[in-house]
Design a protein around this motif. Structure first.
Motif, short mmCIF file in Angstrom:
data_model
loop_
_atom_site.label_atom_id
_atom_site.label_comp_id
_atom_site.label_asym_id
_atom_site.label_seq_id
_atom_site.Cartn_x
_atom_site.Cartn_y
_atom_site.Cartn_z
N SER A 149 0.83 -1.20 0.00
CA SER A 149 0.00 0.00 0.00
C SER A 149 0.87 1.25 0.00
O SER A 149 0.59 2.22 -0.70
CB SER A 149 -0.92 0.01 1.23
N ARG A 150 1.96 1.23 0.77
CA ARG A 150 2.87 2.38 0.85
C ARG A 150 3.52 2.61 -0.52
O ARG A 150 3.60 3.74 -0.99
CB ARG A 150 3.93 2.11 1.91
N ASN A 151 3.99 1.54 -1.16
CA ASN A 151 4.60 1.67 -2.48
C ASN A 151 3.60 2.20 -3.50
O ASN A 151 3.94 3.06 -4.32
CB ASN A 151 5.15 0.33 -2.96
N GLN A 152 2.38 1.69 -3.46
CA GLN A 152 1.37 2.13 -4.41
C GLN A 152 0.99 3.60 -4.20
O GLN A 152 0.81 4.34 -5.17
CB GLN A 152 0.15 1.23 -4.35
N PHE A 178 3.02 5.85 -3.04
CA PHE A 178 4.18 6.57 -3.55
C PHE A 178 4.10 6.66 -5.08
O PHE A 178 4.28 7.74 -5.66
CB PHE A 178 5.47 5.89 -3.11
N LEU A 179 3.83 5.54 -5.74
CA LEU A 179 3.74 5.55 -7.20
C LEU A 179 2.64 6.48 -7.69
O LEU A 179 2.83 7.22 -8.65
CB LEU A 179 3.49 4.13 -7.74
N ARG A 180 1.50 6.48 -7.01
CA ARG A 180 0.38 7.34 -7.42
C ARG A 180 0.73 8.83 -7.26
O ARG A 180 0.13 9.67 -7.90
CB ARG A 180 -0.87 7.02 -6.63
N SER A 181 1.70 9.15 -6.41
CA SER A 181 2.11 10.56 -6.24
C SER A 181 2.96 11.06 -7.41
O SER A 181 3.20 12.25 -7.54
CB SER A 181 2.88 10.73 -4.93
N ILE A 182 3.39 10.15 -8.28
CA ILE A 182 4.18 10.51 -9.45
C ILE A 182 3.23 10.59 -10.64
O ILE A 182 2.52 9.63 -10.94
CB ILE A 182 5.30 9.46 -9.69
N LEU A 184 0.51 -5.05 -9.92
CA LEU A 184 1.52 -5.85 -10.60
C LEU A 184 2.89 -5.17 -10.57
O LEU A 184 3.91 -5.83 -10.35
CB LEU A 184 1.09 -6.11 -12.05
N ILE A 185 2.92 -3.87 -10.77
CA ILE A 185 4.19 -3.14 -10.69
C ILE A 185 4.75 -3.25 -9.28
O ILE A 185 5.93 -3.52 -9.08
CB ILE A 185 4.00 -1.67 -11.12
N ASP A 186 3.88 -3.04 -8.29
CA ASP A 186 4.32 -3.11 -6.90
C ASP A 186 4.94 -4.47 -6.58
O ASP A 186 5.96 -4.55 -5.90
CB ASP A 186 3.15 -2.81 -5.96
#
Length: 190
Positions: free
Chosen positions: A44-47, A49-53, A66-68
């Motif tokens: 959840s933390r990684n996702q 973070f990714l959504r903030s980009i 899948l990316i996570d």
């Protein structure tokens, strides 16, 4: 000696303490539940973070999951060379903490450089265009990253999400004719 059953083993073994110790037993179900919760929280933390980009913000939940799952953490000490200009592209990098410096040596001998910080990424150009690395990246501080292998990047991420940025790379002033123009510091061009 303390009898034990090593993890994922059908045979028992022994562990001998080299000093006075306390041993705690954890029930297998409790351990699995704690581990599952930890993995879920990290995902959840990684996702988030990714959504903030910006480039990742429009991906579906399934694409993000899948990316996570394919992300690999990497850490570099200050001064470490992360990648070198003209090397083959083998990995995509996302900075989650710390800072890096990119340096690009032009054919004319002029050197350009800039900084990358948390939320910046690099390595996509070499993977998408199947070109050599366009810059050298060095850890300016201790840096933690999430990375994707070339195979995972190619399979999971469409080059389309980077299309705008790749177009911007192609029009940046990197010739001697434009050497007086300021180069944006957040574009490593790798």
């Amino acid at each position: 000696p303390i009898p034990c059953v090593p993890w994922q083993s059908q045979t028992s073994g022994q562990v001998k303490a080299s000093e006075d110790s306390k041993l705690f037993a954890v029930h297998r179900l409790a351990f699995r539940t704690a581990l599952r919760n930890m993995v879920k929280e990290q995902g959840s933390r990684n996702q988030r973070f990714l959504r903030s980009i910006q480039e990742f913000s429009q991906l579906s939940d399934e694409e993000m999951r899948l990316i996570d799952m394919a992300l690999e953490p990497m850490s570099f000490d200050q001064g470490a060379i992360i990648l070198r200009q003209d090397d083959d592209g083998d990995r995509f990098f996302l900075i989650i903490s710390g800072a890096c410096t990119w340096t690009k040596k032009l054919p004319s001998g002029i050197e350009k450089s800039g900084d990358l910080v948390m939320g910046d990424y690099f390595g996509e150009r070499a993977l998408i265009k199947e070109e050599k690395r366009a810059a050298t990246i060095i850890a300016k501080t201790s840096v933690n990253m999430l990375t994707l292998s070339k195979d995972d990047f190619t399979e999971l991420i469409s080059g389309e999400i980077f299309k705008k940025k790749l177009t911007e790379y192609d029009v940046l002033p990197f010739s001697e004719d434009h050497k007086k123009e300021k180069v944006p510091t957040a574009w490593p061009l790798v």
